[in-house]
Design an enzyme around this catalytic site. Sequence first.
Site, PDB file in Angstrom:
ATOM      1  N   LYS A  92       0.807  -1.223   0.000  1.00 37.00           N
ATOM      2  CA  LYS A  92       0.000   0.000   0.000  1.00 37.00           C
ATOM      3  C   LYS A  92       0.838   1.270   0.000  1.00 37.00           C
ATOM      4  CE  LYS A  92      -4.199  -1.849   0.261  1.00 37.00           C
ATOM      5  NZ  LYS A  92      -5.206  -1.649  -0.807  1.00 37.00           N
ATOM      6  N   GLU A 114      -9.833   5.855   2.823  1.00 33.99           N
ATOM      7  CA  GLU A 114     -10.572   4.771   3.460  1.00 33.99           C
ATOM      8  C   GLU A 114      -9.595   3.629   3.734  1.00 33.99           C
ATOM      9  OE1 GLU A 114      -9.519   2.865  -0.014  1.00 33.99           O
ATOM     10  OE2 GLU A 114     -10.275   4.917   0.151  1.00 33.99           O
ATOM     11  N   SER A 381       1.453  -9.766  -0.443  1.00 34.86           N
ATOM     12  CA  SER A 381       1.112  -8.335  -0.458  1.00 34.86           C
ATOM     13  C   SER A 381       1.345  -7.645   0.876  1.00 34.86           C
ATOM     14  CB  SER A 381      -0.349  -8.153  -0.886  1.00 34.86           C
ATOM     15  OG  SER A 381      -1.205  -8.868  -0.010  1.00 34.86           O
TER      16      SER A 381
END
Length: 394
Positions: A92, A114, A381
Amino acid sequence: MEKQSYSTPVGGFYGEFGGAFVPEAVRGCLGELQDSYLGIIGSDGFRQEFRALLRDYVGRPTPLYFARRMSEKYGCRLYLKREDLNHTGAHKINNAIGQALIARRMGKRHVIAETGAGQHGVAVATACALLGMDCKIFMGKADVARQHANVERMRMLGAEVVAVAEGNMTLSHACTAAIRYWCGNPADTFYAVGSAVGPHPYPDLVARLQSVISEELKAQLAEKTGRDRPDCLIASVGGGSNAAGTVFHYADDERVRIVLAEAAGEGLDSGRTAATLHRGRPGVLHGSRILVMQTPDGLTDEAYTVSAGLDYPGVGPMHCNMAAAGRCEIVAVDDGEAIRAGYELTRLEGIIPAIESAHAVAALGKVKFNGGDDVVVLTVSGRGDKDVETYLRF
Protein backbone atom coordinates in the site's frame (compact mmCIF):
# COMPACT_ATOMS: atom_id res chain seq x y z
CA MET A 1 -8.71 -2.08 -35.08
CA GLU A 2 -6.03 -2.40 -32.39
CA LYS A 3 -7.04 -4.51 -29.40
CA GLN A 4 -7.43 -2.58 -26.14
CA SER A 5 -4.77 -3.19 -23.53
CA TYR A 6 -6.01 -4.99 -20.43
CA SER A 7 -3.95 -2.68 -18.21
CA THR A 8 -4.89 0.68 -19.75
CA PRO A 9 -8.40 2.16 -19.92
CA VAL A 10 -9.88 3.90 -22.95
CA GLY A 11 -11.98 6.92 -22.07
CA GLY A 12 -11.97 5.76 -18.46
CA PHE A 13 -13.31 2.28 -19.29
CA TYR A 14 -11.78 -1.19 -19.29
CA GLY A 15 -14.09 -2.86 -21.76
CA GLU A 16 -17.58 -2.34 -20.33
CA PHE A 17 -16.30 -1.60 -16.81
CA GLY A 18 -15.15 1.65 -15.22
CA GLY A 19 -16.21 5.22 -15.90
CA ALA A 20 -16.91 8.02 -13.44
CA PHE A 21 -20.42 8.15 -11.94
CA VAL A 22 -20.06 10.72 -9.17
CA PRO A 23 -22.09 13.41 -7.40
CA GLU A 24 -22.00 16.88 -8.90
CA ALA A 25 -20.28 18.15 -5.75
CA VAL A 26 -17.02 16.35 -6.56
CA ARG A 27 -17.20 16.38 -10.35
CA GLY A 28 -14.97 19.44 -10.52
CA CYS A 29 -12.27 17.97 -8.25
CA LEU A 30 -12.39 14.68 -10.09
CA GLY A 31 -12.12 16.48 -13.41
CA GLU A 32 -9.11 18.39 -12.11
CA LEU A 33 -7.44 15.07 -11.24
CA GLN A 34 -8.42 13.51 -14.58
CA ASP A 35 -6.86 16.42 -16.43
CA SER A 36 -3.61 16.47 -14.46
CA TYR A 37 -2.63 13.01 -13.18
CA LEU A 38 -0.92 11.69 -16.32
CA GLY A 39 1.08 14.88 -16.76
CA ILE A 40 2.16 14.83 -13.12
CA ILE A 41 3.23 11.18 -12.90
CA GLY A 42 4.91 11.42 -16.30
CA SER A 43 6.99 14.46 -15.35
CA ASP A 44 10.70 14.12 -14.65
CA GLY A 45 10.38 15.85 -11.27
CA PHE A 46 7.66 13.50 -10.02
CA ARG A 47 9.41 10.38 -11.30
CA GLN A 48 12.70 11.34 -9.67
CA GLU A 49 11.13 12.15 -6.29
CA PHE A 50 8.84 9.11 -6.33
CA ARG A 51 11.64 6.71 -7.27
CA ALA A 52 13.99 8.19 -4.68
CA LEU A 53 11.40 7.75 -1.91
CA LEU A 54 10.59 4.20 -3.03
CA ARG A 55 14.28 3.36 -2.88
CA ASP A 56 15.46 5.23 0.21
CA TYR A 57 12.30 5.39 2.33
CA VAL A 58 10.12 2.42 1.35
CA GLY A 59 13.05 0.03 0.79
CA ARG A 60 12.51 -0.97 -2.82
CA PRO A 61 13.14 -3.05 -4.78
CA THR A 62 11.49 -5.72 -2.64
CA PRO A 63 13.17 -9.14 -2.86
CA LEU A 64 12.06 -11.91 -5.19
CA TYR A 65 12.60 -14.96 -3.01
CA PHE A 66 12.83 -18.56 -4.23
CA ALA A 67 10.63 -20.60 -1.88
CA ARG A 68 12.39 -23.97 -2.04
CA ARG A 69 10.19 -26.01 0.31
CA MET A 70 6.93 -24.67 -1.11
CA SER A 71 8.27 -25.31 -4.62
CA GLU A 72 8.89 -28.94 -3.75
CA LYS A 73 5.39 -29.33 -2.34
CA TYR A 74 3.55 -27.79 -5.31
CA GLY A 75 5.73 -28.98 -8.17
CA CYS A 76 6.91 -25.67 -9.57
CA ARG A 77 9.64 -23.06 -9.19
CA LEU A 78 7.85 -20.73 -6.79
CA TYR A 79 9.14 -17.20 -6.25
CA LEU A 80 7.61 -14.87 -3.68
CA LYS A 81 7.48 -11.13 -4.39
CA ARG A 82 8.05 -9.80 -0.88
CA GLU A 83 5.83 -6.70 -0.64
CA ASP A 84 5.51 -7.54 3.05
CA LEU A 85 9.05 -6.20 3.49
CA ASN A 86 8.12 -2.66 2.46
CA HIS A 87 8.11 0.09 5.08
CA THR A 88 4.70 -0.14 6.83
CA GLY A 89 4.44 -3.83 5.93
CA ALA A 90 2.53 -3.98 2.66
CA HIS A 91 2.33 -2.86 -0.96
CA LYS A 92 0.00 0.00 0.00
CA ILE A 93 2.86 2.43 0.67
CA ASN A 94 3.75 2.54 -3.06
CA ASN A 95 0.38 4.06 -3.92
CA ALA A 96 0.11 6.19 -0.78
CA ILE A 97 3.37 8.04 -1.36
CA GLY A 98 2.57 8.49 -5.05
CA GLN A 99 -0.87 9.98 -4.36
CA ALA A 100 0.44 12.21 -1.56
CA LEU A 101 3.04 13.62 -3.97
CA ILE A 102 0.29 14.23 -6.54
CA ALA A 103 -1.87 15.96 -3.91
CA ARG A 104 1.01 18.27 -3.00
CA ARG A 105 1.61 19.14 -6.65
CA MET A 106 -2.09 19.95 -7.01
CA GLY A 107 -1.98 22.29 -4.02
CA LYS A 108 -4.06 20.05 -1.73
CA ARG A 109 -2.89 19.93 1.89
CA HIS A 110 -5.70 17.84 3.39
CA VAL A 111 -5.69 14.12 2.51
CA ILE A 112 -8.45 11.63 3.29
CA ALA A 113 -8.55 7.88 2.73
CA GLU A 114 -10.57 4.77 3.46
CA THR A 115 -9.09 1.60 4.90
CA GLY A 116 -10.16 -1.96 5.70
CA ALA A 117 -7.32 -3.98 7.17
CA GLY A 118 -5.64 -0.70 8.07
CA GLN A 119 -2.63 -1.10 5.80
CA HIS A 120 -3.71 1.64 3.38
CA GLY A 121 -4.63 3.88 6.29
CA VAL A 122 -1.22 3.38 7.88
CA ALA A 123 0.48 3.97 4.53
CA VAL A 124 -1.41 7.24 3.87
CA ALA A 125 -0.82 8.42 7.44
CA THR A 126 2.87 7.64 6.96
CA ALA A 127 3.08 9.52 3.67
CA CYS A 128 1.28 12.52 5.16
CA ALA A 129 3.59 12.57 8.19
CA LEU A 130 6.56 12.42 5.83
CA LEU A 131 5.30 15.29 3.67
CA GLY A 132 3.73 17.41 6.42
CA MET A 133 0.10 17.05 5.31
CA ASP A 134 -3.15 16.77 7.30
CA CYS A 135 -4.70 13.29 7.25
CA LYS A 136 -8.13 11.81 8.05
CA ILE A 137 -8.78 8.06 7.73
CA PHE A 138 -12.26 6.50 7.49
CA MET A 139 -12.46 2.93 8.81
CA GLY A 140 -15.40 0.67 9.58
CA LYS A 141 -16.07 0.27 13.29
CA ALA A 142 -15.78 -3.53 13.00
CA ASP A 143 -12.36 -3.16 11.37
CA VAL A 144 -11.29 -0.66 14.04
CA ALA A 145 -11.93 -3.40 16.60
CA ARG A 146 -10.19 -6.24 14.76
CA GLN A 147 -7.25 -4.15 13.51
CA HIS A 148 -6.61 -2.19 16.70
CA ALA A 149 -2.82 -2.14 16.29
CA ASN A 150 -3.07 -0.45 12.91
CA VAL A 151 -5.53 2.10 14.30
CA GLU A 152 -3.02 3.07 16.99
CA ARG A 153 -0.24 3.28 14.39
CA MET A 154 -2.34 5.74 12.35
CA ARG A 155 -2.97 7.86 15.44
CA MET A 156 0.72 7.81 16.36
CA LEU A 157 1.45 9.14 12.86
CA GLY A 158 -0.88 12.09 13.47
CA ALA A 159 -3.94 10.94 11.52
CA GLU A 160 -7.51 11.33 12.71
CA VAL A 161 -9.29 7.96 12.54
CA VAL A 162 -13.05 8.13 11.94
CA ALA A 163 -14.88 4.95 12.98
CA VAL A 164 -17.81 4.38 10.58
CA ALA A 165 -20.79 2.69 12.25
CA GLU A 166 -22.99 2.22 9.17
CA GLY A 167 -23.98 -1.09 7.52
CA ASN A 168 -21.66 -3.95 8.42
CA MET A 169 -19.09 -1.37 9.58
CA THR A 170 -16.34 -2.52 7.19
CA LEU A 171 -14.53 -1.32 4.08
CA SER A 172 -17.45 -0.55 1.77
CA HIS A 173 -19.10 1.80 4.22
CA ALA A 174 -15.75 3.42 5.03
CA CYS A 175 -15.51 4.24 1.29
CA THR A 176 -19.02 5.69 1.34
CA ALA A 177 -18.21 7.88 4.36
CA ALA A 178 -14.99 9.12 2.75
CA ILE A 179 -16.83 10.08 -0.46
CA ARG A 180 -19.51 11.87 1.58
CA TYR A 181 -16.83 13.89 3.37
CA TRP A 182 -15.14 14.70 0.04
CA CYS A 183 -18.46 15.98 -1.33
CA GLY A 184 -18.64 18.43 1.57
CA ASN A 185 -15.01 19.56 1.36
CA PRO A 186 -13.99 19.39 -2.31
CA ALA A 187 -11.76 22.45 -2.68
CA ASP A 188 -8.87 21.65 -0.33
CA THR A 189 -9.20 17.86 0.03
CA PHE A 190 -7.46 15.11 -1.91
CA TYR A 191 -9.03 11.63 -1.67
CA ALA A 192 -6.26 9.02 -1.74
CA VAL A 193 -8.12 5.89 -2.86
CA GLY A 194 -6.42 2.73 -1.61
CA SER A 195 -7.28 0.21 -4.28
CA ALA A 196 -7.85 -0.02 -8.02
CA VAL A 197 -11.50 0.97 -7.57
CA GLY A 198 -13.61 4.11 -7.63
CA PRO A 199 -14.30 6.54 -10.47
CA HIS A 200 -11.83 7.14 -13.27
CA PRO A 201 -8.95 7.98 -13.01
CA TYR A 202 -8.39 6.16 -9.70
CA PRO A 203 -8.23 2.58 -11.04
CA ASP A 204 -5.66 3.64 -13.63
CA LEU A 205 -3.78 5.91 -11.24
CA VAL A 206 -3.46 3.22 -8.55
CA ALA A 207 -2.46 0.56 -11.09
CA ARG A 208 0.25 2.81 -12.53
CA LEU A 209 1.66 3.63 -9.09
CA GLN A 210 1.63 -0.05 -8.09
CA SER A 211 3.13 -1.18 -11.41
CA VAL A 212 6.55 -0.80 -9.81
CA ILE A 213 5.90 -4.40 -8.63
CA SER A 214 5.76 -5.94 -12.10
CA GLU A 215 8.44 -3.57 -13.37
CA GLU A 216 10.82 -4.95 -10.75
CA LEU A 217 9.72 -8.50 -11.52
CA LYS A 218 10.91 -8.21 -15.11
CA ALA A 219 14.46 -7.36 -14.05
CA GLN A 220 14.52 -9.80 -11.12
CA LEU A 221 13.22 -12.73 -13.16
CA ALA A 222 15.74 -12.05 -15.91
CA GLU A 223 18.50 -12.23 -13.32
CA LYS A 224 17.22 -15.36 -11.58
CA THR A 225 15.73 -17.37 -14.46
CA GLY A 226 17.25 -15.95 -17.63
CA ARG A 227 13.96 -14.50 -18.92
CA ASP A 228 11.86 -11.54 -17.85
CA ARG A 229 8.49 -13.27 -17.60
CA PRO A 230 7.04 -16.04 -15.41
CA ASP A 231 4.82 -18.86 -16.57
CA CYS A 232 2.24 -17.95 -13.95
CA LEU A 233 1.39 -15.00 -11.70
CA ILE A 234 -0.72 -15.42 -8.54
CA ALA A 235 -2.17 -12.61 -6.42
CA SER A 236 -5.09 -12.08 -4.07
CA VAL A 237 -7.83 -9.72 -5.23
CA GLY A 238 -10.32 -7.67 -3.26
CA GLY A 239 -10.48 -4.18 -4.69
CA GLY A 240 -7.42 -5.14 -6.70
CA SER A 241 -4.38 -2.93 -6.06
CA ASN A 242 -1.75 -5.59 -5.37
CA ALA A 243 -3.10 -7.70 -8.22
CA ALA A 244 -3.03 -4.70 -10.57
CA GLY A 245 0.59 -3.99 -9.67
CA THR A 246 1.56 -7.64 -10.04
CA VAL A 247 0.10 -8.11 -13.52
CA PHE A 248 0.44 -4.61 -14.99
CA HIS A 249 3.40 -5.27 -17.31
CA TYR A 250 2.21 -8.81 -18.14
CA ALA A 251 -1.52 -8.31 -18.67
CA ASP A 252 -1.21 -8.25 -22.47
CA ASP A 253 1.35 -11.08 -22.65
CA GLU A 254 -0.78 -14.15 -23.28
CA ARG A 255 2.20 -16.40 -22.51
CA VAL A 256 1.80 -15.47 -18.84
CA ARG A 257 -0.95 -17.27 -16.97
CA ILE A 258 -2.73 -15.07 -14.39
CA VAL A 259 -4.48 -16.54 -11.32
CA LEU A 260 -6.42 -14.28 -8.95
CA ALA A 261 -7.58 -15.55 -5.56
CA GLU A 262 -10.67 -13.94 -4.09
CA ALA A 263 -12.22 -14.42 -0.66
CA ALA A 264 -15.07 -16.94 -0.51
CA GLY A 265 -15.69 -16.28 3.19
CA GLU A 266 -17.78 -19.15 4.56
CA GLY A 267 -18.27 -20.56 1.04
CA LEU A 268 -19.51 -19.51 -2.39
CA ASP A 269 -23.06 -20.67 -1.66
CA SER A 270 -23.15 -19.73 2.02
CA GLY A 271 -24.58 -16.23 1.63
CA ARG A 272 -21.53 -14.99 3.57
CA THR A 273 -18.89 -14.43 0.95
CA ALA A 274 -16.79 -11.75 -0.74
CA ALA A 275 -16.25 -13.69 -3.99
CA THR A 276 -17.46 -10.90 -6.26
CA LEU A 277 -15.96 -12.24 -9.49
CA HIS A 278 -17.92 -15.45 -8.90
CA ARG A 279 -21.13 -14.03 -7.44
CA GLY A 280 -21.29 -10.36 -8.49
CA ARG A 281 -23.40 -8.71 -11.17
CA PRO A 282 -22.70 -5.51 -13.13
CA GLY A 283 -23.65 -2.39 -11.21
CA VAL A 284 -22.33 0.98 -10.09
CA LEU A 285 -20.49 1.20 -6.78
CA HIS A 286 -18.45 4.14 -5.51
CA GLY A 287 -18.47 5.86 -8.87
CA SER A 288 -17.51 2.96 -11.13
CA ARG A 289 -19.36 0.34 -13.17
CA ILE A 290 -18.00 -2.95 -11.89
CA LEU A 291 -19.14 -6.36 -10.69
CA VAL A 292 -20.95 -5.86 -7.39
CA MET A 293 -22.34 -8.23 -4.77
CA GLN A 294 -26.09 -7.56 -4.92
CA THR A 295 -29.31 -8.62 -3.25
CA PRO A 296 -32.06 -10.08 -5.50
CA ASP A 297 -33.62 -6.61 -5.80
CA GLY A 298 -30.36 -4.98 -6.90
CA LEU A 299 -29.13 -3.37 -3.69
CA THR A 300 -25.44 -3.67 -2.78
CA ASP A 301 -25.05 -6.72 -0.57
CA GLU A 302 -22.70 -7.01 2.38
CA ALA A 303 -19.47 -8.90 1.72
CA TYR A 304 -18.04 -11.26 4.32
CA THR A 305 -14.55 -12.70 4.77
CA VAL A 306 -12.16 -13.19 7.65
CA SER A 307 -9.82 -10.85 5.79
CA ALA A 308 -10.47 -7.19 6.59
CA GLY A 309 -8.69 -6.16 3.38
CA LEU A 310 -10.77 -8.30 1.02
CA ASP A 311 -14.32 -7.68 2.26
CA TYR A 312 -15.20 -5.13 -0.42
CA PRO A 313 -18.44 -6.01 -2.29
CA GLY A 314 -16.92 -5.09 -5.65
CA VAL A 315 -13.77 -5.58 -7.72
CA GLY A 316 -11.84 -2.98 -9.69
CA PRO A 317 -12.80 -2.52 -13.37
CA MET A 318 -9.42 -3.73 -14.67
CA HIS A 319 -9.95 -7.13 -13.06
CA CYS A 320 -13.64 -7.28 -13.99
CA ASN A 321 -12.69 -6.82 -17.63
CA MET A 322 -9.89 -9.40 -17.48
CA ALA A 323 -12.25 -11.91 -15.88
CA ALA A 324 -15.02 -11.24 -18.40
CA ALA A 325 -12.56 -11.67 -21.27
CA GLY A 326 -11.17 -14.90 -19.85
CA ARG A 327 -7.71 -13.38 -19.45
CA CYS A 328 -7.37 -14.58 -15.85
CA GLU A 329 -8.41 -17.58 -13.79
CA ILE A 330 -10.42 -16.83 -10.65
CA VAL A 331 -10.00 -19.07 -7.61
CA ALA A 332 -12.31 -18.82 -4.59
CA VAL A 333 -10.64 -19.40 -1.22
CA ASP A 334 -12.71 -19.75 1.95
CA ASP A 335 -11.70 -18.59 5.41
CA GLY A 336 -10.41 -21.93 6.61
CA GLU A 337 -8.34 -22.52 3.48
CA ALA A 338 -6.75 -19.09 3.80
CA ILE A 339 -5.86 -19.58 7.47
CA ARG A 340 -4.34 -23.00 6.76
CA ALA A 341 -2.34 -21.57 3.85
CA GLY A 342 -1.03 -18.80 6.07
CA TYR A 343 0.19 -21.35 8.61
CA GLU A 344 1.70 -23.45 5.81
CA LEU A 345 3.81 -20.57 4.48
CA THR A 346 4.82 -19.74 8.04
CA ARG A 347 5.93 -23.30 8.85
CA LEU A 348 7.61 -24.10 5.50
CA GLU A 349 9.31 -20.78 4.72
CA GLY A 350 9.31 -18.79 7.96
CA ILE A 351 7.12 -16.04 6.46
CA ILE A 352 3.90 -15.02 8.23
CA PRO A 353 1.67 -13.52 5.52
CA ALA A 354 -1.22 -11.14 5.92
CA ILE A 355 -4.48 -13.05 5.66
CA GLU A 356 -5.10 -11.21 2.38
CA SER A 357 -1.88 -12.70 1.01
CA ALA A 358 -2.72 -16.12 2.49
CA HIS A 359 -5.62 -16.31 0.03
CA ALA A 360 -3.09 -16.21 -2.80
CA VAL A 361 -1.00 -18.91 -1.10
CA ALA A 362 -4.10 -21.11 -0.85
CA ALA A 363 -4.54 -20.85 -4.63
CA LEU A 364 -1.39 -22.97 -5.07
CA GLY A 365 -3.39 -26.03 -4.05
CA LYS A 366 -6.23 -25.24 -6.45
CA VAL A 367 -4.35 -24.91 -9.76
CA LYS A 368 -2.26 -27.38 -11.72
CA PHE A 369 1.16 -26.54 -13.11
CA ASN A 370 2.85 -27.98 -16.16
CA GLY A 371 5.75 -29.47 -14.28
CA GLY A 372 8.56 -28.64 -11.92
CA ASP A 373 10.12 -26.16 -14.34
CA ASP A 374 7.11 -23.79 -14.34
CA VAL A 375 8.20 -20.41 -12.97
CA VAL A 376 5.44 -19.15 -10.66
CA VAL A 377 5.48 -15.74 -8.97
CA LEU A 378 3.16 -15.16 -6.01
CA THR A 379 2.86 -11.71 -4.47
CA VAL A 380 2.96 -11.64 -0.67
CA SER A 381 1.11 -8.33 -0.46
CA GLY A 382 1.54 -7.79 3.27
CA ARG A 383 2.94 -9.18 6.49
CA GLY A 384 0.83 -10.97 9.04
CA ASP A 385 1.70 -9.11 12.24
CA LYS A 386 -1.68 -7.38 12.16
CA ASP A 387 -3.49 -10.73 11.83
CA VAL A 388 -1.82 -12.82 14.55
CA GLU A 389 -4.88 -12.71 16.84
CA THR A 390 -7.13 -13.80 13.95
CA TYR A 391 -4.78 -16.67 13.10
CA LEU A 392 -4.80 -17.79 16.73
CA ARG A 393 -8.62 -17.66 16.96
CA PHE A 394 -8.82 -20.20 14.14
